[in-house]
Structures are given as structure tokens and as C-alpha cells.
Design an enzyme around this catalytic site. Structure first.
Site, mmCIF file in Angstrom:
data_model
loop_
_atom_site.group_PDB
_atom_site.id
_atom_site.type_symbol
_atom_site.label_atom_id
_atom_site.label_comp_id
_atom_site.label_asym_id
_atom_site.label_seq_id
_atom_site.Cartn_x
_atom_site.Cartn_y
_atom_site.Cartn_z
ATOM 1 N N HIS A 129 -18.947 15.355 93.247
ATOM 2 C CA HIS A 129 -19.126 13.907 93.096
ATOM 3 C C HIS A 129 -17.746 13.266 93.120
ATOM 4 O O HIS A 129 -16.757 13.900 92.722
ATOM 5 C CB HIS A 129 -19.731 13.557 91.731
ATOM 6 N N ASP B 285 -16.349 13.482 89.641
ATOM 7 C CA ASP B 285 -16.067 14.818 89.081
ATOM 8 C C ASP B 285 -14.561 15.065 89.111
ATOM 9 O O ASP B 285 -14.042 15.843 88.314
ATOM 10 C CB ASP B 285 -16.721 15.933 89.923
ATOM 11 N N GLU C 96 -34.092 19.509 96.142
ATOM 12 C CA GLU C 96 -33.651 20.520 95.170
ATOM 13 C C GLU C 96 -34.883 21.321 94.774
ATOM 14 O O GLU C 96 -35.917 20.740 94.409
ATOM 15 C CB GLU C 96 -33.002 19.869 93.954
ATOM 16 N N HIS D 23 -36.332 20.362 91.409
ATOM 17 C CA HIS D 23 -36.845 18.989 91.337
ATOM 18 C C HIS D 23 -38.263 18.898 91.898
ATOM 19 O O HIS D 23 -39.068 18.095 91.423
ATOM 20 C CB HIS D 23 -35.916 18.028 92.082
ATOM 21 N N ASP E 296 -35.035 19.099 83.613
ATOM 22 C CA ASP E 296 -34.252 19.706 84.689
ATOM 23 C C ASP E 296 -33.375 20.829 84.131
ATOM 24 O O ASP E 296 -32.189 20.643 83.902
ATOM 25 C CB ASP E 296 -33.398 18.596 85.320
ATOM 26 N N ASP F 36 -32.274 23.557 85.445
ATOM 27 C CA ASP F 36 -31.201 24.021 86.339
ATOM 28 C C ASP F 36 -30.769 25.462 86.097
ATOM 29 O O ASP F 36 -29.581 25.747 85.869
ATOM 30 C CB ASP F 36 -29.973 23.099 86.219
ATOM 31 N N ASP G 138 -26.759 24.324 92.965
ATOM 32 C CA ASP G 138 -26.828 23.252 91.955
ATOM 33 C C ASP G 138 -27.599 23.717 90.728
ATOM 34 O O ASP G 138 -28.757 23.375 90.533
ATOM 35 C CB ASP G 138 -27.475 21.994 92.559
HETATM 36 C C1 3MF Z 1 -29.305 16.105 89.138
HETATM 37 C C2 3MF Z 1 -28.790 16.684 90.363
HETATM 38 C C3 3MF Z 1 -27.497 16.160 90.809
HETATM 39 C C4 3MF Z 1 -27.402 16.048 92.302
HETATM 40 C C5 3MF Z 1 -26.052 15.557 92.698
HETATM 41 C C6 3MF Z 1 -25.969 15.509 94.199
HETATM 42 C C7 3MF Z 1 -25.770 16.513 89.237
HETATM 43 O O1 3MF Z 1 -30.433 16.723 88.719
HETATM 44 O O2 3MF Z 1 -29.369 17.577 90.923
HETATM 45 O O3 3MF Z 1 -26.479 16.986 90.318
HETATM 46 O O4 3MF Z 1 -27.656 17.239 92.938
HETATM 47 O O5 3MF Z 1 -25.848 14.306 92.149
HETATM 48 O O6 3MF Z 1 -25.624 14.375 94.677
HETATM 49 MG MG MG Z 2 -29.308 18.595 92.758
HETATM 50 MG MG MG Z 3 -31.389 19.702 88.952
#
Ligand code: 3MF
Ligand code: MG
Ligand code: MG
Length: 412
Positions: free
Chosen positions: A77, A80, A247, A250, A285, A287, A317
């Protein structure tokens, strides 16, 4: 076992990691289009109910570690790596120059840049807020990210409009907000066309990423399908430049079959980029790293992507768990995620040439054959035994996943 003193713990982790075997060399890992996000490695374990458990890590260290591990691409980002206040200033370009130096020194490439439009207070009412100054600022930010992307040699720009939604109903008019959001994307694409032309570079691939819940209570574009409808809605000036960055988690979060969501993106020609991770249905989420929760589903996802010759990036991610240390992030979390991905990808290749899957699939597609195409009873009968192959194929995929197709069995 006696307590393990702190100064012996890293050695223990490294010994057990090595004893796991099955890891690929950095050279092998680099052959795959795998990218590692700045934010994933820098994640300190914080959340609404969680204090950080890890120390800060900067891009120099992350890029160096990507080089050592063999993660060939780095993603980020804007904020970041650049303090929000320095965005667009000389300080930004100094930072970008030092990123380029770090990338070069470690043989890593920047594949993707993305604009943070969810964290800072300025996005409280989303990047498509009512106030024109917020929307102008959003345009400035996405255009600036496109500039950074070209400067770093990226091919992709991703947009996760995290705060595009609301907590309380009624104040936000959805159609208006979506039009305003489209304005920002149109500004980014217009700027990209100009910048790319000046630099003699191809335009970026602009990729929308959906998430069904979090951080807003209600989300205006919650799924990849919603994003597809948005891309084809007529609001975008250059829809051909815009695709998806689905994703895995997601899609799973809202209850979708991720493989089916990817299939819908594929038939629209919009699968540009892919965030890979794992987690659970109908949870937040979480992750988790690829393959740790749903390896069989992941194998199936990769079978589909191989069949359609997807050649975009696989972006790691995920968030190393809070229980993993700073050392563990680079010693265990990232190398093991990369290696599970490679293993699943290669297994997916085995599936596509597996004689049993191939013969079963061909037989199903051939069908039993009938004399009279309108004879419903005959059609049912002609295929009634053949359809058992669905379950046989599912069993075969499980066997391939655990290596049983090579004769491994368990006996007592
Ligand atoms: C949030 C995300 C993000 C996006 C990222 C890509 C922080 O759930 O997945 O990660 O992937 O902003 O642009
Ligand atoms: Mg993502
Ligand atoms: Mg995510």
C-alpha cells in the site's frame, strides 16, 4: 521435556522446520509468480481486541527476506511505506528511490501497488464521501499510487475500498456513492493512460477487491460478483482496464464456493490478480495462510486456474498468527506458505494428467448415449451408473492430496 530457555527457542524452531523437509529452494520458489505483501510481513498482530505481539519491520528487511526466501515479487500500500503526511512530496520520492534500490539489491520486483482507503480518519465516510474535498483527495491518492507503481515497475494496481459502506442506514445513498467511487477509478485509469504513454510502459491492470464484511457494517460492493456488475455497469470510462483481485477468504467468508466465484471472473475475462490465503466460512477476515484450513478446496481451485492458464500473480495476503514471533514470520510463516502453494499447484498439475480423473471425466462428458433425445426415462437410465464417477473423482482428488494415489496406505 525441560523448559526451553529463550536463547534456545529459535534454534528449536529451525531444527524442527528443517526436520519437516519438503521445502523448495529459493531458485525453485522464484519460478512461480508469487508476491509477498509489505503489510503481511509487517503485521504486528494488532486488532480491535488484540494488542500487537510483534515488533515493527520496515521494507528494507522485508525485501531482503523475500530475496533470501525466494519470493520474487513484493507488493505494498502507499501508506505501508510512506507516512500519510508525506504522500506526494519529495520525501515520498526519496522513499520510493530507496525501495527501488532495495528491490534491485535483492533481486525482487514490485508487481503491485495499492492505495490505502480504509485506515486513515480521512476515509471515515469512505473514499466516495459526500464532501468533495474527500473525493478529490481520494483521486489524488489513487493517481499518486499509479505514479508510484510506474516508478517501481509494477504491472498491477489493486483497490480494496474497505470503507465503502456504512454503519448506520439512511444517510448514504448507494447509487450516488457508487458513481462517486467510479469517478476515482476513472481518474486513476485516465492518469495511467497518460503516464504510461509518457514512460513508454504498458498501462497497469486495475484490480478491484471485494470483501463481504469488515471494516464497515454494510458494504456496497461485498463480493467479486458485485464488483463484476460494477465494472460492466457503464459507470467506468475504461472498463477494459479494470478487472478483479479476488481474495480466496473474502469469497469464502460470505459462504461462496471460491472456485465458483473464480470461474465467474474467468468467464468475464476479469481474473487479473489473486490474493491467496485460507480461513473459515461466515467468520471475520482471519487471513490464515494458504492451505492450512481447506487444502482440498485449494487443490480444486488450482486445478481450475491451471485449466484456464491463469498466469497472474498469487499474492500471499495472509497474516502470520499472533503466536508467531518476528523470527517466525520469516523462518516459518512465509517459507511454509510458499511451499504449500507450490505443492498444491504441482498437485493440481498431477490432477489434470491423472489417468483416472481423465478417463472418468471423458466418460461423463461422453454420456451413456440414447436413441431418442426426447425420451427422459432413457436419458436417466443411460447415465445412472456413470454418475457414480462424481464421487469417485472426489475420492481420487483426496488420494492425490494425501499421496495415496502413489500407494500410501495405513495399516494396523
Ligand atoms: C483486507 C485486504 C487488503 C487488500 C489490500 C489490497 C490489507 O482484507 O485483503 O489487505 O488485499 O488492501 O489492496
Ligand atoms: Mg486481500
Ligand atoms: Mg483478507
Amino acid at each position: 521435556m525441560a523448559p526451553v530457555p529463550i536463547q534456545q527457542q529459535q534454534a528449536l524452531i529451525e531444527r524442527l522446520y528443517a526436520a519437516c523437509g519438503g521445502s523448495y529452494s529459493p531458485e525453485t520458489r522464484r519460478k512461480y509468480f508469487i508476491s509477498g505483501p509489505q503489510w503481511a510481513a509487517a503485521y504486528q498482530g494488532q486488532a480491535l481486541f488484540h494488542a500487537p505481539t510483534r515488533r515493527e519491520v520496515g521494507f528494507e528487511q522485508i525485501i531482503r527476506k523475500w530475496g533470501e526466501i525466494g519470493i520474487g515479487h513484493w507488493t505494498t500500500h502507499d501508506t505501508d511505506v510512506i507516512p500519510t503526511g508525506a504522500i506526494g512530496t519529495d520525501e515520498q520520492w526519496e522513499i520510493v528511490a530507496s525501495i527501488n534500490k532495495a528491490l534491485q539489491e535483492n533481486g525482487v520486483k514490485c508487481s503491485m501497488v495499492t492505495t490505502e482507503t480504509f485506515h486513515h480518519a480521512v476515509w471515515a465516510a469512505s473514499p466516495a464521501a459526500e464532501a468533495p474535498e474527500v473525493r478529490d483527495y481520494a483521486k489524488f491518492r489513487v493517481i499518486n499510487t499509479v505514479k508510484i507503481g510506474h516508478e517501481l515497475g509494477a504491472q498491477f494496481a489493486v483497490y480494496w475500498p474497505g470503507s465503502l459502506g456504512y454503519y448506520v442506514q439512511g444517510a448514504v445513498e448507494e447509487t450516488q456513492t457508487l458513481r462517486w467511487y467510479a469517478d476515482a477509478l476513472n481518474a486513476a485509469c485516465d492518469a495511467d493512460v497518460e503516464i504510461a504513454k509518457k514512460r513508454g510502459r504498458p498501462v497497469l491492470k486495475h484490480c478491484l477487491e471485494a470483501k463481504p464484511f469488515e471494516p464497515q457494517a454494510e458494504i456496497l460492493l461485498p463480493t467479486s460478483d458485485a464488483m463484476l456488475a460494477f465494472i460492466f455497469s457503464g459507470l467506468l470510462k475504461r472498463p477494459e482496464m479494470v478487472g478483479l483481485n479476488p481474495e480466496y477468504l473474502h469469497e469464502l467468508m460470505w459462504g461462496a464456493a471460491p472456485r465458483a466465484a473464480l470461474a465467474r471472473a474467468l468467464i468475464c475475462g476479469k481474473l487479473f490478480h489473486f490474493d491467496i490465503n485460507d480461513g473459515y466460512r461466515l467468520k471475520h477476515d482471519v487471513d490464515i495462510a494458504v492451505g492450512l484450513v481447506n487444502p482440498l478446496d485449494w487443490l480444486n481451485v488450482l486445478v481450475l486456474l491451471r485449466a484456464h492458464e491463469y498466469n497472474g500473480p498469487f499474492n500471499l495476503d495472509y497474516k502470520p498468527p499472533r503466536t508467531t514471533s518476528n523470527h517466525g514470520v520469516f523462518a516459518v510463516s512465509f517459507p511454509t506458505a510458499v511451499d504449500r502453494f507450490i505443492t498444491l499447484w504441482e498437485m493440481a498439475g498431477e490432477v489434470s494428467t491423472d489417468p483416472i480423473v481423465t478417463e472418468a471425466t471423458t466418460a461423463l462428458k461422453t454420456g451413456g448415449g440414447v436413441q431418442d433425445a426426447k425420451d427422459v426415462e432413457a436419458i436417466v437410465k443411460a447415465n445412472s451408473e456413470l454418475l457414480t464417477l462424481h464421487e469417485l473423482i472426489a475420492h481420487r482428488l483426496f488420494q492425490i492430496l494425501i499421496g495415496q494415489h502413489r500407494g500410501r496406505i495405513y495399516s494396523f
